[in-house]
Design an enzyme around this catalytic site. Structure first.
Site, short mmCIF file in Angstrom:
data_model
loop_
_atom_site.label_atom_id
_atom_site.label_comp_id
_atom_site.label_asym_id
_atom_site.label_seq_id
_atom_site.Cartn_x
_atom_site.Cartn_y
_atom_site.Cartn_z
N LYS A 1 1.08 3.93 -3.24
CA LYS A 1 0.66 5.34 -3.17
C LYS A 1 1.83 6.29 -3.45
O LYS A 1 1.65 7.33 -4.08
CB LYS A 1 0.05 5.63 -1.79
CG LYS A 1 -1.32 4.98 -1.58
CD LYS A 1 -2.37 5.52 -2.54
CE LYS A 1 -3.77 5.06 -2.19
NZ LYS A 1 -4.79 5.59 -3.13
N ARG B 1 -9.38 -1.30 10.86
CA ARG B 1 -8.90 0.00 11.34
C ARG B 1 -9.44 0.28 12.74
O ARG B 1 -10.39 -0.34 13.19
CB ARG B 1 -9.28 1.10 10.35
CG ARG B 1 -8.36 1.08 9.13
CD ARG B 1 -8.68 2.16 8.13
NE ARG B 1 -9.74 1.76 7.22
CZ ARG B 1 -9.97 2.36 6.06
NH1 ARG B 1 -9.21 3.36 5.67
NH2 ARG B 1 -10.96 1.95 5.27
N ARG C 1 -2.80 8.33 17.01
CA ARG C 1 -3.44 8.55 15.71
C ARG C 1 -4.25 9.84 15.80
O ARG C 1 -4.61 10.29 16.89
CB ARG C 1 -4.38 7.39 15.34
CG ARG C 1 -3.72 6.04 15.14
CD ARG C 1 -2.85 6.00 13.89
NE ARG C 1 -2.29 4.67 13.68
CZ ARG C 1 -1.16 4.24 14.20
NH1 ARG C 1 -0.45 5.02 15.01
NH2 ARG C 1 -0.71 3.03 13.94
N PRO D 1 2.94 2.31 12.60
CA PRO D 1 3.50 3.61 12.96
C PRO D 1 3.28 3.94 14.44
O PRO D 1 2.19 3.71 14.97
CB PRO D 1 2.73 4.60 12.06
CG PRO D 1 2.14 3.77 10.97
CD PRO D 1 1.91 2.42 11.57
N ASP E 1 1.13 -1.31 23.80
CA ASP E 1 0.63 -0.84 25.09
C ASP E 1 -0.43 0.25 24.93
O ASP E 1 -0.90 0.81 25.93
CB ASP E 1 1.79 -0.34 25.97
CG ASP E 1 2.54 0.83 25.35
OD1 ASP E 1 2.12 1.33 24.28
OD2 ASP E 1 3.56 1.26 25.93
N GLY E 2 -0.79 0.56 23.67
CA GLY E 2 -1.83 1.56 23.42
C GLY E 2 -1.33 2.99 23.45
O GLY E 2 -2.11 3.94 23.34
N TYR F 1 0.84 -1.21 0.00
CA TYR F 1 0.00 0.00 0.00
C TYR F 1 0.87 1.26 0.00
O TYR F 1 0.68 2.15 -0.84
CB TYR F 1 -0.92 -0.01 1.21
CG TYR F 1 -1.88 1.15 1.28
CD1 TYR F 1 -2.87 1.31 0.30
CD2 TYR F 1 -1.84 2.07 2.32
CE1 TYR F 1 -3.77 2.36 0.36
CE2 TYR F 1 -2.74 3.12 2.39
CZ TYR F 1 -3.70 3.26 1.41
OH TYR F 1 -4.60 4.31 1.48
N ARG G 1 1.17 9.41 14.36
CA ARG G 1 0.61 9.88 13.09
C ARG G 1 -0.25 11.10 13.39
O ARG G 1 -1.27 11.00 14.06
CB ARG G 1 -0.22 8.75 12.46
CG ARG G 1 -0.67 8.99 11.04
CD ARG G 1 0.46 9.21 10.06
NE ARG G 1 1.34 8.09 9.80
CZ ARG G 1 1.00 6.98 9.17
NH1 ARG G 1 -0.22 6.79 8.78
NH2 ARG G 1 1.90 6.06 8.92
#
Length: 319
Positions: free
Chosen positions: A148, A185, A210, A271, A205-206, A144, A274
């Site tokens: 792009k 997602r 985003r 990532p 671990d969160g 992907y 972001r």
């Protein structure tokens, strides 16, 4: 004008079709329905200015004169592009060439739907359009990311060598009605699990972050870019940054779910951060998002509730 939207039956493509019709344009949606869904266009089918063609844009296509080509065709979620890796590379390369050739043939303007994935796992934060990115070219997400990045290169080449009037939007995480609940997602995943009372799957671990843009804000930014004269990439996304853990807790609060949190290993090349720098969009387009995450989640709740119910009904014995 007559606008052609490749990937017009997808989540974002279908919302774009509706917005173009609302501003008085005629719209031709083209989609092979690999990951798009025909029912995303149900509300548009009786509009006098709307047409749909089921076709694969990786093969040369021409449905008559168009004034604008919006190239949105591509699997866009990790679940979809990892399942359809070669198709993702093909639509980013051959599909982009075919869409650009059509724009050149009719002297049409062209807008490429690119992505924040061009930045990879960024070492610059927030990400400006001038940042070249930090991408693994052979990792599982490369089908992907590199598709792009190639599509952006092809778009700029057609501008430089063939004088096609092009635009490039780098789309950051977008959510809202018509997202597929199984696309992997963050928001559809958490919504689905919360509404079913299942544990919420958090990767790592969160603490990774985003930013989430509600679909109506995203489409408005895309339309403003389409009307502008800007030829270089423009970030369109929401600069409000949340950790994955914060997002999970907001969804639990809005749904009233009692789901627990379950921590899983972080996927390869996921990532860590972001967040768009939208200075360029603010300055050039006078655009910034209006809908905060909590409001957008509330606006999306009825859709996700219905989608989860429909999926459960379809999976029940005897259906």
């Amino acid at each position: 004008m007559r606008a052609l939207v490749t990937g017009g039956a997808g989540f974002l493509g279908s919302h774009l079709c509706a917005a173009l019709l609302a501003q008085g344009d005629r719209v031709l949606a083209v989609d092979n329905l690999l990951t798009g869904r025909a029912h995303n266009l149900d509300s548009l089918r009786h509009e006098p200015g709307f047409e749909f063609q089921q076709a694969d844009v990786c093969r040369a296509f021409d449905f008559g004169h168009v004034d604008y080509v919006f190239h949105f065709a591509s699997p866009a979620s990790p679940v979809d592009y990892m399942q359809h890796g070669v198709a993702t590379l093909k639509v980013g390369s051959q599909g982009t060439f075919n869409a650009l050739d059509l724009a050149e043939r009719y002297g049409a303007k062209f807008l490429l739907a690119s992505t924040s994935e061009c930045y990879g796992d960024p070492q610059e934060h927030p990400q400006r359009e001038t940042y070249w990115g930090h991408v693994n070219p052979i990792g599982p997400r490369s089908v992907y990311d590199e598709a792009k990045r190639f599509a952006e290169a092809a778009t700029m080449a057609y501008r430089r060598y063939h004088q096609v009037d092009t635009r490039i939007v780098r789309i950051f995480n977008t959510y809202g009605p018509r997202m597929q609940i199984n696309d992997g997602r963050v928001i559809p995943n958490f919504m689905k699990q919360a509404l079913r009372g299942e544990p919420i799957s958090i990767y790592g671990d969160g603490s990774q972050t985003r930013s989430f843009c509600y679909v109506s804000d995203e489409v408005e930014g895309i339309l403003r870019l389409a009307r502008s004269q800007e030829q270089l990439p423009v970030n369109i996304g929401n600069p409000d940054e949340f950790t994955i853990l914060e997002c999970a807790r907001k969804i639990l609060e809005i749904t009233g779910s009692k789901s627990s949190l379950h921590f899983d290993p972080l996927p390869e090349d996921d990532p860590r951060q972001r967040r768009p720098d939208i200075t360029k969009a603010r300055m050039l387009l006078g655009w910034e998002p209006k809908i905060a995450l909590e409001e957008g989640l509330r606006l999306s709740l009825d859709y996700f509730r219905a989608a989860v119910g429909a999926a459960e009904a379809a999976a029940s014995p005897g259906h």
